[in-house]
Each structure stands twice: as structure tokens, then as C-alpha cells.
Design a protein around this motif. Sequence first.
Motif, PDB file in Angstrom:
ATOM      1  N   LEU A 202      61.651  41.532  27.141  1.00 24.77           N
ATOM      2  CA  LEU A 202      60.901  40.963  28.260  1.00 24.77           C
ATOM      3  C   LEU A 202      59.923  42.008  28.789  1.00 24.77           C
ATOM      4  O   LEU A 202      60.282  43.165  28.946  1.00 24.77           O
ATOM      5  CB  LEU A 202      61.851  40.548  29.376  1.00 24.77           C
ATOM      6  CG  LEU A 202      61.254  39.718  30.514  1.00 24.77           C
ATOM      7  CD1 LEU A 202      61.036  38.279  30.056  1.00 24.77           C
ATOM      8  CD2 LEU A 202      62.164  39.751  31.737  1.00 24.77           C
ATOM      9  N   CYS A 203      58.705  41.563  29.056  1.00 28.68           N
ATOM     10  CA  CYS A 203      57.723  42.422  29.711  1.00 28.68           C
ATOM     11  C   CYS A 203      56.982  41.576  30.739  1.00 28.68           C
ATOM     12  O   CYS A 203      56.609  40.438  30.450  1.00 28.68           O
ATOM     13  CB  CYS A 203      56.731  43.009  28.706  1.00 28.68           C
ATOM     14  SG  CYS A 203      55.556  44.181  29.422  1.00 28.68           S
ATOM     15  N   SER A 204      56.810  42.131  31.930  1.00 24.96           N
ATOM     16  CA  SER A 204      56.122  41.367  32.974  1.00 24.96           C
ATOM     17  C   SER A 204      55.208  42.267  33.789  1.00 24.96           C
ATOM     18  O   SER A 204      55.479  43.462  33.947  1.00 24.96           O
ATOM     19  CB  SER A 204      57.137  40.679  33.891  1.00 24.96           C
ATOM     20  OG  SER A 204      58.111  41.598  34.366  1.00 24.96           O
ATOM     21  N   PHE A 205      54.108  41.684  34.258  1.00 29.99           N
ATOM     22  CA  PHE A 205      53.146  42.367  35.129  1.00 29.99           C
ATOM     23  C   PHE A 205      53.122  41.666  36.479  1.00 29.99           C
ATOM     24  O   PHE A 205      53.144  40.432  36.539  1.00 29.99           O
ATOM     25  CB  PHE A 205      51.726  42.313  34.552  1.00 29.99           C
ATOM     26  CG  PHE A 205      51.500  43.188  33.344  1.00 29.99           C
ATOM     27  CD1 PHE A 205      52.411  44.148  32.966  1.00 29.99           C
ATOM     28  CD2 PHE A 205      50.345  43.038  32.600  1.00 29.99           C
ATOM     29  CE1 PHE A 205      52.188  44.953  31.857  1.00 29.99           C
ATOM     30  CE2 PHE A 205      50.105  43.838  31.497  1.00 29.99           C
ATOM     31  CZ  PHE A 205      51.034  44.793  31.114  1.00 29.99           C
ATOM     32  N   TYR A 206      53.042  42.449  37.540  1.00 32.39           N
ATOM     33  CA  TYR A 206      52.929  41.879  38.880  1.00 32.39           C
ATOM     34  C   TYR A 206      51.567  42.232  39.454  1.00 32.39           C
ATOM     35  O   TYR A 206      51.459  42.911  40.458  1.00 32.39           O
ATOM     36  CB  TYR A 206      54.008  42.410  39.820  1.00 32.39           C
ATOM     37  CG  TYR A 206      55.378  42.601  39.200  1.00 32.39           C
ATOM     38  CD1 TYR A 206      55.994  43.842  39.227  1.00 32.39           C
ATOM     39  CD2 TYR A 206      56.032  41.548  38.600  1.00 32.39           C
ATOM     40  CE1 TYR A 206      57.243  44.033  38.670  1.00 32.39           C
ATOM     41  CE2 TYR A 206      57.278  41.725  38.036  1.00 32.39           C
ATOM     42  CZ  TYR A 206      57.884  42.967  38.069  1.00 32.39           C
ATOM     43  OH  TYR A 206      59.125  43.146  37.515  1.00 32.39           O
ATOM     44  N   GLY A 207      50.504  41.826  38.793  1.00 30.66           N
ATOM     45  CA  GLY A 207      49.163  42.088  39.296  1.00 30.66           C
ATOM     46  C   GLY A 207      48.652  43.476  39.009  1.00 30.66           C
ATOM     47  O   GLY A 207      47.682  43.921  39.630  1.00 30.66           O
ATOM     48  N   ASP A 208      49.271  44.216  38.067  1.00 25.37           N
ATOM     49  CA  ASP A 208      48.827  45.569  37.754  1.00 25.37           C
ATOM     50  C   ASP A 208      47.417  45.607  37.176  1.00 25.37           C
ATOM     51  O   ASP A 208      46.657  46.536  37.432  1.00 25.37           O
ATOM     52  CB  ASP A 208      49.794  46.231  36.768  1.00 25.37           C
ATOM     53  CG  ASP A 208      51.063  46.723  37.456  1.00 25.37           C
ATOM     54  OD1 ASP A 208      50.941  47.237  38.576  1.00 25.37           O
ATOM     55  OD2 ASP A 208      52.144  46.591  36.879  1.00 25.37           O
ATOM     56  N   PHE A 209      47.063  44.614  36.358  1.00 22.02           N
ATOM     57  CA  PHE A 209      45.746  44.621  35.733  1.00 22.02           C
ATOM     58  C   PHE A 209      44.910  43.393  36.083  1.00 22.02           C
ATOM     59  O   PHE A 209      43.703  43.401  35.967  1.00 22.02           O
ATOM     60  CB  PHE A 209      45.884  44.744  34.211  1.00 22.02           C
ATOM     61  CG  PHE A 209      46.546  46.026  33.797  1.00 22.02           C
ATOM     62  CD1 PHE A 209      45.884  47.231  33.900  1.00 22.02           C
ATOM     63  CD2 PHE A 209      47.846  46.037  33.335  1.00 22.02           C
ATOM     64  CE1 PHE A 209      46.491  48.428  33.544  1.00 22.02           C
ATOM     65  CE2 PHE A 209      48.471  47.222  32.973  1.00 22.02           C
ATOM     66  CZ  PHE A 209      47.788  48.418  33.075  1.00 22.02           C
ATOM     67  N   LEU A 210      45.587  42.319  36.464  1.00 15.87           N
ATOM     68  CA  LEU A 210      44.875  41.097  36.835  1.00 15.87           C
ATOM     69  C   LEU A 210      45.192  40.799  38.295  1.00 15.87           C
ATOM     70  O   LEU A 210      46.306  40.380  38.613  1.00 15.87           O
ATOM     71  CB  LEU A 210      45.313  39.921  35.946  1.00 15.87           C
ATOM     72  CG  LEU A 210      45.099  40.094  34.446  1.00 15.87           C
ATOM     73  CD1 LEU A 210      45.796  38.979  33.684  1.00 15.87           C
ATOM     74  CD2 LEU A 210      43.615  40.117  34.116  1.00 15.87           C
ATOM     75  N   PRO A 211      44.259  41.023  39.208  1.00 12.02           N
ATOM     76  CA  PRO A 211      44.517  40.822  40.641  1.00 12.02           C
ATOM     77  C   PRO A 211      45.045  39.415  40.940  1.00 12.02           C
ATOM     78  O   PRO A 211      44.479  38.420  40.472  1.00 12.02           O
ATOM     79  CB  PRO A 211      43.143  41.040  41.281  1.00 12.02           C
ATOM     80  CG  PRO A 211      42.421  41.918  40.313  1.00 12.02           C
ATOM     81  CD  PRO A 211      42.893  41.486  38.952  1.00 12.02           C
ATOM     82  N   ASP A 212      46.138  39.361  41.668  1.00 11.77           N
ATOM     83  CA  ASP A 212      46.738  38.098  42.113  1.00 11.77           C
ATOM     84  C   ASP A 212      47.289  37.238  40.976  1.00 11.77           C
ATOM     85  O   ASP A 212      47.594  36.066  41.179  1.00 11.77           O
ATOM     86  CB  ASP A 212      45.723  37.267  42.921  1.00 11.77           C
ATOM     87  CG  ASP A 212      45.241  37.998  44.159  1.00 11.77           C
ATOM     88  OD1 ASP A 212      46.070  38.690  44.781  1.00 11.77           O
ATOM     89  OD2 ASP A 212      44.045  37.898  44.482  1.00 11.77           O
ATOM     90  N   ILE A 213      47.430  37.810  39.778  1.00 11.54           N
ATOM     91  CA  ILE A 213      47.955  37.038  38.653  1.00 11.54           C
ATOM     92  C   ILE A 213      49.158  37.775  38.048  1.00 11.54           C
ATOM     93  O   ILE A 213      49.098  38.979  37.805  1.00 11.54           O
ATOM     94  CB  ILE A 213      46.884  36.814  37.568  1.00 11.54           C
ATOM     95  CG1 ILE A 213      45.775  35.910  38.122  1.00 11.54           C
ATOM     96  CG2 ILE A 213      47.501  36.184  36.313  1.00 11.54           C
ATOM     97  CD1 ILE A 213      44.613  35.717  37.184  1.00 11.54           C
ATOM     98  N   ASN A 214      50.234  37.038  37.842  1.00 11.61           N
ATOM     99  CA  ASN A 214      51.437  37.594  37.231  1.00 11.61           C
ATOM    100  C   ASN A 214      51.587  37.055  35.812  1.00 11.61           C
ATOM    101  O   ASN A 214      51.241  35.902  35.532  1.00 11.61           O
ATOM    102  CB  ASN A 214      52.675  37.233  38.047  1.00 11.61           C
ATOM    103  CG  ASN A 214      52.690  37.924  39.399  1.00 11.61           C
ATOM    104  OD1 ASN A 214      51.962  38.883  39.628  1.00 11.61           O
ATOM    105  ND2 ASN A 214      53.527  37.422  40.303  1.00 11.61           N
ATOM    106  N   VAL A 215      52.136  37.885  34.933  1.00  9.84           N
ATOM    107  CA  VAL A 215      52.310  37.513  33.522  1.00  9.84           C
ATOM    108  C   VAL A 215      53.682  37.969  33.042  1.00  9.84           C
ATOM    109  O   VAL A 215      54.139  39.055  33.415  1.00  9.84           O
ATOM    110  CB  VAL A 215      51.226  38.158  32.622  1.00  9.84           C
ATOM    111  CG1 VAL A 215      51.267  37.538  31.221  1.00  9.84           C
ATOM    112  CG2 VAL A 215      49.853  38.054  33.219  1.00  9.84           C
ATOM    113  N   VAL A 216      54.320  37.164  32.205  1.00 10.33           N
ATOM    114  CA  VAL A 216      55.591  37.547  31.600  1.00 10.33           C
ATOM    115  C   VAL A 216      55.594  37.088  30.149  1.00 10.33           C
ATOM    116  O   VAL A 216      55.049  36.039  29.812  1.00 10.33           O
ATOM    117  CB  VAL A 216      56.795  36.941  32.375  1.00 10.33           C
ATOM    118  CG1 VAL A 216      56.753  35.415  32.377  1.00 10.33           C
ATOM    119  CG2 VAL A 216      58.117  37.446  31.813  1.00 10.33           C
TER     120      VAL A 216
END
Length: 275
Positions: A202-216
Motif C-alpha cells: 500500500l502507498c498513499s499520498f495526502y496532498g504531498d504532490f497534488l494540492p487537495d488531492i489524495n491518492v492510494v
Amino acid sequence: MSDETEKTPEIQRQGIGSLEIGLRILDTLAESSRPLTLKSLSETLELSPSRLHKYMVSLVRTGYIAQENGSGYILGKSSLTLGVAALSRIDPIQSAFTAIDELNRSSDKTVSVTVWNGHAPLVIKWLDASQPVAVNVRLGMELSPFYSVSGRIFLAHLPEARRDQILDSFYANPPALPRYAGKSLDRDAFIEHLQKVKDENLCSFYGDFLPDINVVGSAIHDINGNISSVISLMGLNGDTDVRPGSRYSEMVKACAAQVTGEICGRSQRNEPGAS
């Protein structure tokens, strides 16, 4: 209604008990990493040795099992032929496409499938939500191995020598340090992060590279333990919690695990040096 139609449900319920026992024997041998003796099979299947032996005679005669060194039993040539025929009909990518169609419907989030093209993830399927997120990513695009969840998942599973080669080239002159949960990652910290990604699939982003967008994202593994593809889901920060254990992260992991099971995949490579 005809008599044949009326009997159909009862026939379906009855089945053939002896066939089911034979298949249980094959399943047990398939799940074992070593040959099994008649005694160990008898104990596992809770069948008397004398009754079990009759099944073994028939399965040996038809080639579905064989005796190794005259003692333990293993799957035979007929089982191998059956397995190869089934594997030849598996389409891992189509299975992933079918799964994310359902994931897109059930989550109403933007979802994608990526494959590794040798040096980066490539988007081969992209489905928007009913309210699409504003990102400059579309079908056919190549993503960064460092700034995308799929890129990090692929990096995490690469053979160590190939992974280090990519990391050495990147960290020699990085345009910007990779980030996770708001923190910049130097090379050592990034490797530690990749190990966690691999362990959790599992890998997830909490807006680190895309402002206001989360990805998993989560990986689909093939029969050799290599990554077939990566499934990803994204949405707005306000309504798409992708932290480990959240609803959406669990949906993505379950989707990837479902496809891995369908294509007879496994999460570990058979050989450490496999690519």
C-alpha cells in the motif's frame, strides 16, 4: 413445469461426494511444499488410510498424482496439464480492468491501472468519478517513479540492484526530494519508506504532490510474485481519506488482492533475483 426442471435444484444439491473427496486430495497436495505420505494425507483429510488408498490408486492411474521415490505423493502430469491450460486462459490486465470498473462504480472515485514500462509506470486504464479531479494525468501517460504512488510501489518491488541504480541516478541531482506525509525523504529515508510500502502492499499520498488531492495504490501480483500492475484511487482531500486502515485504502487493497487471487498470483517472488 417438467419433471426434469423440478429435479434440477435437488440434483445440484446432491453432487458427487467421491469426486469432491478426490478434488480435496488434489487441493491438499497443491498447497503442500513437499511430498505428502498416505499417513499425513489421511490425518489432514480425516479419512481412514484404507479408504484414502483407493482414491490414491485411481488418481495415480489417471496421472493426476504420482509417488516420489516410492513414498510421498505429489501432483502428476495430468494435474500439470490441467493447470497450464487454466493459466493460459488467464488475462491479468483484463482482470484488473474488470476489477477497477467495479471499484469505480462502488467508490465513485477516479481510478487507474498502471504497468511498469522498464523505467516508469505507464497509465493503461483511467476512469473518472462522477465529479472528476483536476489532475494532468490521463491514459497513456508515463508517471514519475518517485512522485506517484504507483511509481513507489513498483520501485519497492524491483530487484535491489535495479532499484539502487534508479535511486542513484535520481539522488545524484534530484529536482526535488520525494515527500511522504509532509516530510522530505533523503535516500536512506526513501528506501525505508519503500520497504514499508512493500510490506503493506500500500502507498498513499495526502496532498504531498497534488494540492487537495489524495491518492492510494496497491499492487496486483502474478504467479511468480512479480507485479503485474498497480491499481490506484484518487479523490479530494475533504472526502477521500486514504490513510492506512481507511475505507478507501481497504477498498483498493481488497481490489488488488481479489485480482491477485483470480490470476493465481502470490505476493513473494519464487527467487530473490527475479525481475
